[in-house]
Structures are given as C-alpha cells and as structure tokens.
Design an enzyme around this catalytic site. Structure first.
Site, PDB file in Angstrom:
ATOM      1  CD  GLU A 177      -3.064  -0.998   2.174  1.00 58.56           C
ATOM      2  OE1 GLU A 177      -2.828  -0.367   3.226  1.00 58.56           O
ATOM      3  OE2 GLU A 177      -4.157  -1.552   1.963  1.00 58.56           O
TER       4      GLU A 177
ATOM      5  CD  GLU B 190      -4.169  -6.146   2.739  1.00 55.00           C
ATOM      6  OE1 GLU B 190      -4.854  -5.502   3.550  1.00 55.00           O
ATOM      7  OE2 GLU B 190      -2.968  -5.932   2.547  1.00 55.00           O
TER       8      GLU B 190
HETATM    9  C1  GAL Z   1      -4.379  -2.946   4.836  1.00 51.54           C
HETATM   10  C2  GAL Z   1      -2.914  -3.273   5.008  1.00 51.54           C
HETATM   11  C3  GAL Z   1      -2.725  -4.509   5.842  1.00 51.54           C
HETATM   12  C4  GAL Z   1      -3.561  -4.429   7.071  1.00 51.54           C
HETATM   13  C5  GAL Z   1      -4.983  -4.250   6.680  1.00 51.54           C
HETATM   14  C6  GAL Z   1      -5.894  -4.255   7.875  1.00 51.54           C
HETATM   15  O1  GAL Z   1      -4.588  -1.637   4.474  1.00 51.54           O
HETATM   16  O2  GAL Z   1      -2.304  -3.491   3.773  1.00 51.54           O
HETATM   17  O3  GAL Z   1      -1.370  -4.650   6.166  1.00 51.54           O
HETATM   18  O4  GAL Z   1      -3.124  -3.362   7.853  1.00 51.54           O
HETATM   19  O5  GAL Z   1      -5.105  -3.029   6.003  1.00 51.54           O
HETATM   20  O6  GAL Z   1      -7.040  -3.652   7.716  1.00 51.54           O
END
Ligand code: GAL
Length: 672
Positions: free
Chosen positions: A156, A313
C-alpha cells in the site's frame, strides 16, 4: 473475447490472504494447525513476508530466510501457492536509528521518529540501497520455488516526504517539465500576488506553512509524488525481475486513492490488485450505496489493464481501526467477495490468515481467530465461500466487455480539489463519478473507467462527469469521436482549465468544445446545501443540487430547462447532432439515473440494451470465447424479484431463467 488467465499454470480463482507465520515462530504446532485450517477453508494461496524485514534481517547484514523457505516448501506439499511480498513496507528500528534520512519529513518540515510503516523517503539513496539488498537476497532465496506465483511489491504505497532531497528532486522534475523558469512563471501565473520565481531553486513543495496559493504548483507536487513513488516501485520491480524474470508483479492499491495517480503505477505492473475495506452497515447510507462505492473501485481496477485483477485484501468480518468497528452481517462477506468476482477479480484474499496475538491489528478480522476454532460463524462462512470459489474455477480469466466509458483523470480530480471556486470543502467529484458508474450498472450497461487520453474508438458512449481539466489534444479527440458516430455526454464544469490549471480563454467549454456542444457555459452558480432547483422531464420533477451552469445557447437543442431562480427557462439539458454522432450536456447536478432516462433513446439507437434493474441489484457479465457468466447480486436489505437469462446457475447447479427471487445478500451466477 479471449481468456486472460493471470497465471497460466494456475487457471483457478485464488482464495487466501496475508499470512504471517514469522510472528509465531516460537509457538510449537501453530504452523501445522494453520495449514489444517487453511485446507479446511479451501485456501489455495497465501501472501508471505509483507512486513518481515526485521524477521529476515534482525541485525544489519545478518540475513536469515530459513524459516521462510521451510514455510514455502511445506505449503508446496499442500498445494498452496505463495505471493511473495518485498518487505519494504515497514523498516526495522535499527535501520531508522542508524540512517536518519530514510525517515520521512512531514508537511511541516519535521523529520519523523521511527514509527509504524509506509513512511519512507523515496528519494533516500540509503533506503534504496537497503531495499535493494534485502530484495535481492530474498529473490535469490525463493527463485527456485515454483509455488511462488507473484511478487507483491511493498505494501500500500502511500504518503509524501518533504525533505531536502525530495525538494531537490521536485525542482528537477519541474525543470524537466517546463525547461525554463519563464515558462513555469507563465503556467503558474506568478504575476498574481508577486509570486515570480527567478530560478527553479526558489520553488518549494507546498509545505503546510508554505506556498499554497499557486494552483499549478500544487498540481505539480501531486504529479511529482506519483512519479516518485512509481519510480521507487519500478526500482524494486527491476531488482526482483533481474533474478526472477518469470514471476509477474503487482502492488496492492487502495480504493479510489486520491494522492497518487494509479495509472502511473499501473504502467509498471503485470497485475492490478487492491485492498477493499468498505464501511459496510454504516449509519449514513444504504448497504447498496456502500456496495456501489466498492463496485466503482472494482471497475476502476479492472479498467487499469482491461484484464482480471485481484482482490488482494479484505476482511472476513470486521476491521479494528475505524471509530466504530461493525461486524459484517451473515452473508455479507460472501456477497462482497462475489461482487469482486462479478466485477472481474480472479481472487478473494484476506488480511489476514491468523489473527495477530498483539499489537495494532490484534482485533482485526481473520480466518483463524484467537480462539483457534474452525466452527465459528466467520470460519464457516469462509469455508463455504472457499468451496464455492472452487466450483467457479472456469470463470478465471474471463473479463467484462464494456461499451460505455467514464472518463476519470487523477489530474482533473486534483485540480477540482485545488480550485478556489464552487464549494470549497467538498466538490463531490468522487461521489459524482460513482453516481455515473452506479446509474450505468443499474441500466445493465457495463462500463470502463478510462483516462481522457485513452483510445475512445471501442466505446459507443462516453461520459465526462465534471471534466474540469481539458488536456492538450483531448478536445480534438472528443470531436473526432463524435464526428465518427460516438455518443458523448458532458456535464457542468467541462473544460474550464488546461493541464496547468490556467483557464481556457474565449469561453467554456474551452479549446474548441463550444462548437461541439453548441453553447457557451457563461456562469456557474453554487447552491447552499439547503437550496435546490429542479427540472421537469417526462412529467417527472427532478431535483437539482449544488451546481447550476447558465448556458448561452448557440446551436443545440434545449431538452429541459431550469424551473427556478433568475435562470428559470434557461437550458439545463442540451442535445446536439454533430457529424455522425450526438452530444448531450447536463448543466446542473442531478442524479445520473435521471440523466440516463433522458438520453435513453440515444443509447438504444446505438444498439445498447438498456434494462432497469430493481434497486439494490448489481449485474455483470464476465466472458471469454463463447462462455458467458452472468452475475446478479442482491445488495439490498430485502428479497427482490429479478428477470434473469436462462442457463445453469453455478452455485446451486440448477437450471434457472425468467423471474426469480433473490434473497437478501444472495448471488446467482448463470452460465449462459
Ligand atoms: C491494509 C494493510 C494490511 C492491514 C490491513 C488491515 O490496508 O495493507 O497490512 O493493515 O489493512 O485492515
């Protein structure tokens, strides 16, 4: 359309997520238990090492990848693939303390302490050198592991650094862009408030307490930071590619992220992926509206390469970092995941596989909870979804053929935000483009999100919501498109400025577009939130909010007019035939669903099938060769009746067709 598989050697939908076994190295038995749970949940891929720098290099120059190799090999035995992250997203403390320059300088010019993550200086030669070292060693360590299918570059990318090195790089960037300081002075209109610069060295980044009054400069700072991060990312890509040329690369993007132009990053990537954390079940909008925001981003991600993308994710239940951390209600996780698939994702992945025991995200949703059970509601929902994704394997590699496009330029978005005009706090650009996307989707029209400089020839209709900035050459392209038969729809704020935020002279929309649209937009009125105007079309009273342009008509047809204020009876919707095509214009802000009803006949004339889906239903068609997969998702809070195509419904394995009832949160996928 041909099938575009992301991984030829793995022609399936991917199910998995971030997995951090390095956090659990001292816990006997956990790893094997994780594997058991992953297999049960039909996980076929995990992302390793996203934040493992300190686990690989506990002390400077002392590397240890042995735990990683054991994990990769064991996963291989279980047929679980690996997405290998480079660990540059968070730096170990020793690095920050020894080399202060890797730490970012904030907008006030103050160097940060060692903290959190995603806060590096991309200009720092030492940071690059350290990243190159660790990436090279990592790539060498995994290069023979054939279950590693993808590089996940850093994590990110976000943020900006204001240190002296970045300032100097910014000045170099400006020099390259403008060549001479006179040219920059002209483009920034520095005669205003005595802002003249004698040299590029005098131009500073827009610090919080620094220069913020030059619109062109603010815009260039954003351009520069996008290029800077893309350059850093490319440096990491080149580093690992040298060693593993056959492993494709991605980086995980975030929603409709404002600070960086994702198209600049996309150019360097093989696969687009993003992390979806919409605020489901909030107290300010319907669930369907939240789904529409996610739908828009899926569409954007798919459009970046016009091939399947990856949902890198998501959370299976809740996040832990919002003010109020709501659970996803039963069924919503499946619905959100299948929404991604419906929109062209070839994966559903989570943050994370096993919930961390402590630290910042210890209460963030995960496949494996602190209780370690496989009979929780969340686990069972994931397990069920995993088995469904397995059954949907033949969808992998299919994509969406769009006949409509919405033009969205980051530079335009930045310029609108920067503009000292209209409503200063929120001009609602994002909401407006999402409204267009949602309206088209609800009419059954698949859409791409494109740049104004892209090729228009494959689209029957193009929408230009709030296209305030008209870059060089775009007006001519738009004219050509319409002349050759295209259908073009513009809105208020069209073509006021050029790409350096100088006004187009001679009337709006500038650069020759007045001739195309057949009017001049002479003035624009910004309404108070409590105010509205309206228009009447086909006996329907349509409410107008926020912006009303006053048009001076030359040679277009006024299809609808304002009903109130001193511009009552002035046109608010216009139409004009031009060459073989047609242009429409929406001079005020009202719902894009109503606009589509007004222009419907022209859409149909272009051979487009226009349908009216019930509220809260999302529909998409993914295809390749002669296969079509038609998705219907019920994102409303009620059951809904929908008229669907005949074919085999893949989740139930039953033939269906005609009128069907979709339960709330239900998805059906018809192979037709
Ligand atoms: C994303 C990030 C992850 C984790 C996740 C939790 O933005 O890439 O590492 O933090 O959020 O919500």
């Amino acid at each position: 359309m041909e099938r575009k598989l992301l991984f030829n050697k793995y022609p399936k939908l991917i199910h998995g997520g971030d997995y951090n076994p390095d956090q659990w190295l001292g816990y006997e038995g956990i790893f094997e238990e994780d594997i058991r749970m992953m297999k049960k949940a039909h996980v076929n891929c995990v992302t390793l090492g996203v934040f493992s720098w300190a686990a690989y290099e506990k002390e400077e120059g002392q590397y240890d990848f042995s735990w990683l190799i054991k994990v990769i090999d064991r996963l291989k035995e279980e047929n679980i693939n690996v997405i290998m992250a480079t660990p540059s997203g968070a730096r170990p403390a020793w690095l920050d303390l020894k080399y202060e320059e890797v730490r970012r300088v904030d907008i006030n010019g103050k160097r940060e302490h060692h903290r959190e993550r995603h806060n590096h200086c991309y200009s720092s030669p030492i940071y690059r050198q350290k990243v190159e070292e660790i990436d090279t060693r990592l790539a060498n360590a995994i290069k023979d592991k054939n279950n590693v299918i993808l590089w996940h570059i850093s994590n990110e990318f976000e943020g900006v650094c204001y240190c002296d090195k970045c300032r100097k790089n910014f000045q170099k960037f400006l020099k390259k862009r403008y060549q001479t300081i006179d040219k920059l002075n002209h483009e920034y209109w520095t005669g205003f408030w005595s802002k003249h610069f004698n040299s590029f060295e005098e131009v500073e980044p827009p610090y919080a307490n620094g220069e913020n009054a030059l619109m062109g400069l603010n815009l260039d700072w954003k351009r520069f930071t996008s290029e800077m991060v893309a350059d850093f990312m490319k440096f990491e890509i080149d580093t690992v590619r040298k060693i593993t040329p056959d492993i494709p690369v991605t980086t995980n993007m975030m929603m409709f992220f404002e600070p960086y132009d994702y198209r600049v990053l996309a150019k360097e990537l093989d696969i687009i992926s993003w992390d979806a954390y919409p605020q489901y079940h909030n107290d300010y909008q319907s669930l369907a509206a939240t789904f529409n925001e996610a739908g828009f981003t899926h569409c954007l991600m798919r459009s970046l390469k016009k091939q399947p993308f990856m949902l890198m994710e998501s959370t299976p239940s809740l996040v832990n970092w919002r003010e109020y951390n709501k659970l996803k209600k039963p069924g919503v996780h499946e619905l959100a995941s299948l929404q991604a698939i419906a929109n062209g994702s070839d994966s559903v992945q989570y943050f994370q596989i096993r919930k961390s025991r402590g630290a910042y995200e210890m209460f963030h949703g995960a496949l494996i909870d602190h209780n370690g059970r496989d009979d929780t509601r969340v686990f069972k929902e994931i397990e069920d979804l995993g088995s469904k994704l397995e059954r949907l394997e033949e969808i992998a590699g299919s994509t969406i053929k769009a006949r409509a496009a919405i033009v969205v330029d980051w530079e335009n978005r930045w310029a609108i935000r920067e503009a000292k005009a209209f409503c200063s706090s929120d001009k609602k650009y994002e909401k407006t483009v999402q409204n267009f996307y949602g309206a088209l989707m609800h009419k059954g029209i698949e859409t791409d999100i494109i740049a104004s400089t892209d090729d228009y020839s494959c689209y029957d209709v193009i929408f230009l919501p709030m296209m305030f900035m008209l870059k060089e050459g775009v007006a001519a392209k738009l004219k050509e498109y319409v002349k050759n038969g295209g259908l073009l729809v513009g809105t208020y704020m069209l073509g006021y400025i050029n790409e350096n935020q100088l006004a187009h002279l001679g009337g709006f929309p500038g650069d020759g577009l007045m001739e195309l649209f057949g009017f001049e937009a002479e003035e624009i009125d910004t309404l108070w939130p409590s105010e509205q105007n309206y228009l009447i079309y086909d006996n329907k009273k349509i409410e107008i909010k926020d912006y009303c342009e006053i048009l001076k008509v030359k040679d277009c047809e006024a299809v609808a007019t304002y009903e109130e204020d001193f511009y009552r009876n002035y046109p608010v919707v216009t139409r004009k035939n031009y060459g073989l095509g047609t242009v429409w214009y929406q001079a005020a802000r009202f719902d894009a669903n109503d606009l589509l009803d007004i222009i419907r006949k022209d859409l149909v004339r272009k051979g487009m099938e226009v349908i009216d889906l019930p509220a809260g239903i999302e529909r998409h068609v993914r295809e390749y060769d002669d296969k079509r997969f038609i998705f219907y998702l019920n994102e409303s809070e009620n059951d809904a009746e929908v008229e669907v195509e005949e074919g085999l419904e893949l989740l139930s394995n039953q033939m269906i067709g005609g009128k069907v009832t979709l339960h709330k949160y239900q998805t059906i996928i018809i192979k037709a």
